[in-house]
Design a protein around this motif. Structure first.
Motif, mmCIF file in Angstrom:
data_model
loop_
_atom_site.group_PDB
_atom_site.id
_atom_site.type_symbol
_atom_site.label_atom_id
_atom_site.label_comp_id
_atom_site.label_asym_id
_atom_site.label_seq_id
_atom_site.Cartn_x
_atom_site.Cartn_y
_atom_site.Cartn_z
ATOM 1 N N ILE A 1 -4.798 11.056 1.760
ATOM 2 C CA ILE A 1 -6.122 10.770 1.162
ATOM 3 C C ILE A 1 -6.122 11.303 -0.536
ATOM 4 N N LYS A 2 -6.184 10.462 -1.157
ATOM 5 C CA LYS A 2 -6.406 10.597 -2.634
ATOM 6 C C LYS A 2 -7.562 11.582 -3.028
ATOM 7 N N ASN A 3 -7.347 12.244 -4.129
ATOM 8 C CA ASN A 3 -8.097 13.167 -4.957
ATOM 9 C C ASN A 3 -9.215 12.389 -5.454
ATOM 10 N N VAL A 4 -10.533 12.949 -5.525
ATOM 11 C CA VAL A 4 -11.368 12.479 -6.211
ATOM 12 C C VAL A 4 -12.248 13.363 -7.110
ATOM 13 N N THR A 5 -13.130 13.065 -8.036
ATOM 14 C CA THR A 5 -13.612 13.920 -9.116
ATOM 15 C C THR A 5 -15.228 13.456 -9.037
ATOM 16 N N PHE A 6 -15.843 14.775 -9.393
ATOM 17 C CA PHE A 6 -17.180 14.501 -9.987
ATOM 18 C C PHE A 6 -17.317 14.282 -11.400
ATOM 19 N N ARG A 7 -18.443 13.613 -11.855
ATOM 20 C CA ARG A 7 -18.358 13.220 -13.238
ATOM 21 C C ARG A 7 -19.938 13.474 -13.754
ATOM 22 N N ARG A 8 -20.018 13.562 -14.950
ATOM 23 C CA ARG A 8 -21.558 13.707 -15.598
ATOM 24 C C ARG A 8 -21.767 12.267 -15.973
ATOM 25 N N VAL A 9 -22.982 12.293 -16.056
ATOM 26 C CA VAL A 9 -23.522 10.816 -16.776
ATOM 27 C C VAL A 9 -22.922 10.421 -18.133
ATOM 28 N N ASN A 10 -22.477 9.471 -18.278
ATOM 29 C CA ASN A 10 -21.880 9.003 -19.592
ATOM 30 C C ASN A 10 -20.465 9.291 -19.649
ATOM 31 N N GLN A 11 -20.070 9.881 -18.605
ATOM 32 C CA GLN A 11 -18.432 10.368 -18.592
ATOM 33 C C GLN A 11 -17.767 9.811 -17.613
ATOM 34 N N PRO A 12 -16.464 9.575 -18.075
ATOM 35 C CA PRO A 12 -15.557 8.752 -17.023
ATOM 36 C C PRO A 12 -15.216 9.643 -15.975
ATOM 37 N N PHE A 13 -14.477 8.906 -14.823
ATOM 38 C CA PHE A 13 -14.003 9.810 -13.946
ATOM 39 C C PHE A 13 -12.898 10.489 -14.054
ATOM 40 N N GLY A 14 -12.278 9.880 -15.177
ATOM 41 C CA GLY A 14 -10.781 10.567 -15.622
ATOM 42 C C GLY A 14 -9.541 9.787 -15.317
ATOM 43 N N SER A 15 -8.442 10.276 -14.713
ATOM 44 C CA SER A 15 -7.382 9.393 -14.569
ATOM 45 C C SER A 15 -7.657 8.456 -13.443
ATOM 46 N N VAL A 16 -6.881 7.324 -13.522
ATOM 47 C CA VAL A 16 -6.989 6.194 -12.740
ATOM 48 C C VAL A 16 -5.936 6.319 -11.358
ATOM 49 N N VAL A 17 -6.358 6.372 -10.171
ATOM 50 C CA VAL A 17 -5.565 6.483 -9.218
ATOM 51 C C VAL A 17 -5.029 5.131 -8.654
ATOM 52 N N HIS A 18 -3.706 5.008 -8.654
ATOM 53 C CA HIS A 18 -2.977 4.027 -8.400
ATOM 54 C C HIS A 18 -2.162 4.134 -6.755
ATOM 55 N N GLY A 19 -3.168 3.466 -5.854
ATOM 56 C CA GLY A 19 -2.631 3.675 -4.525
ATOM 57 C C GLY A 19 -1.374 3.029 -4.140
ATOM 58 N N LYS A 20 -0.688 3.453 -3.424
ATOM 59 C CA LYS A 20 0.647 3.258 -2.830
ATOM 60 C C LYS A 20 0.766 3.416 -1.524
ATOM 61 N N MET A 21 0.799 2.085 -0.757
ATOM 62 C CA MET A 21 1.114 2.508 0.737
ATOM 63 C C MET A 21 2.387 2.806 1.197
ATOM 64 N N LYS A 22 2.532 3.660 2.010
ATOM 65 C CA LYS A 22 3.858 4.088 2.762
ATOM 66 C C LYS A 22 4.438 3.107 3.771
ATOM 67 N N GLU A 23 5.726 2.648 3.519
ATOM 68 C CA GLU A 23 6.231 1.576 4.569
ATOM 69 C C GLU A 23 6.455 2.024 5.717
ATOM 70 N N VAL A 24 6.064 1.463 6.941
ATOM 71 C CA VAL A 24 6.309 1.857 8.387
ATOM 72 C C VAL A 24 7.171 0.956 8.904
ATOM 73 N N ASN A 25 8.217 0.973 9.432
ATOM 74 C CA ASN A 25 8.993 0.136 10.083
ATOM 75 C C ASN A 25 8.927 0.386 11.665
ATOM 76 N N GLU A 26 8.847 -0.684 12.489
ATOM 77 C CA GLU A 26 8.730 -0.635 13.780
ATOM 78 C C GLU A 26 9.684 -2.163 14.500
ATOM 79 N N GLY A 27 9.923 -1.898 15.433
ATOM 80 C CA GLY A 27 10.739 -3.156 16.083
ATOM 81 C C GLY A 27 10.067 -3.792 16.965
ATOM 82 N N MET A 28 10.361 -4.957 17.230
ATOM 83 C CA MET A 28 9.535 -5.838 18.349
ATOM 84 C C MET A 28 10.748 -5.812 19.453
ATOM 85 N N TYR A 29 10.347 -5.909 20.496
ATOM 86 C CA TYR A 29 11.071 -5.746 21.718
ATOM 87 C C TYR A 29 10.493 -6.766 22.914
#
Length: 275
Positions: A1-29
């Motif tokens: 779960i990524k970090n999030v922040t609070f912000r004031r009105v007219n202020q940005p949220f800050g840094s942009v979170v670039h999501g990256k999925m973790k690769e999961v490998n499973e076989g077919m049997y």
């Protein structure tokens, strides 16, 4: 779960979170078998109580179901590398799942004794529900069902009568389930050799044989957690007559696998002595 922040009105949220999925490998049997039927039964049109072709096909389908459940719970890469790896092995490997997801029911090297004739039964029954809650909490979300053996279910039903914590529900097919906190408990039943898929011969460390204990597995099933998958539904295919001219062959097969997309999809409560 990524970090999030609070912000004031007219202020940005800050840094942009670039999501990256973790690769999961499973076989077919592939799981299945071939059914060979003598030509006599193919041509015999007399009225029968049981059609031998249908009966053999149904028996093979039942055997596939039992083999799937056995692999789902018990299989390891060394036991059968041609099948997917089961929950017991995955929960025993720290590089696969967190060891805390395997909860020992007992204390100080002793199992939790739920033998109703035992001197500590009343106290241990209360401890059992605490341990049950502990194992359930090791799943990221409430499990959908728990897999155990018939003796464990009998013990649950006895505790139901004694405590009132459990209840029994019935689904649309008329099947009855013992429930605790909305979690259905399901009997894993038996293998094709007649032995229970989840036995009462586990050691206090959770090994399959060498002791007198059992386990229960909790499972959260969805696309986000654990999900069995298949290439297609279980199929039957008529191969036709073999070269001997008198044997007709039917192929029953199922191509499937198991994918755990969330590491806290499953948990195990082990070290439970029932008798």
């Amino acid at each position: 779960i990524k970090n999030v922040t609070f912000r004031r009105v007219n202020q940005p949220f800050g840094s942009v979170v670039h999501g990256k999925m973790k690769e999961v490998n499973e076989g077919m049997y592939a799981i299945g078998n071939m059914i060979d039927i003598d030509e006599f039964y193919m041509k015999d049109k007399t009225e029968k109580i049981i059609d031998p072709v249908v009966a053999q096909t149904n028996q093979t389908v039942k055997a596939i179901g039992r083999a799937f459940t056995d692999a789902f719970i018990n299989n390891s890469p060394t036991d059968n590398p041609d099948a997917f790896t089961g929950l017991r092995y995955r929960l025993s490997q720290p590089d696969i799942l967190n060891p805390e997801q395997s909860v020992f029911a007992g204390k100080a090297g002793n199992p939790l004794d739920l033998d109703p004739y035992g001197a500590g039964y009343n106290v241990n029954a209360k401890i059992f529900f605490r341990k049950l809650d502990e194992a359930i909490s090791e799943c990221a979300e409430k499990p959908d069902f728990a897999v155990c053996n018939k003796q464990f279910l009998q013990t649950l039903n006895a505790l139901h009568r004694d405590s009132g914590y459990l209840k029994t529900t019935e689904d649309s097919l008329g099947r009855k389930f013992t429930e605790y906190d909305g979690i259905k408990f399901v009997d894993a039943k038996i293998r094709t050799d007649g032995e229970q898929i989840i036995g009462n011969t586990e050691t206090i460390s959770g090994d399959l044989t060498g002791g007198n204990c059992t386990s229960v597995y909790f499972i959260r099933q969805s696309e986000e957690f654990l999900q069995p998958f298949q290439m297609e539904s279980l199929t039957t295919k008529d191969i036709g007559y073999l070269d001997d001219g008198v044997t007709y062959r039917v192929l029953v097969s199922w191509y499937l696998g198991m994918l755990i997309t969330h590491p806290k999809s499953v948990s195990r409560l082990y070290g439970i002595k029932l008798a």
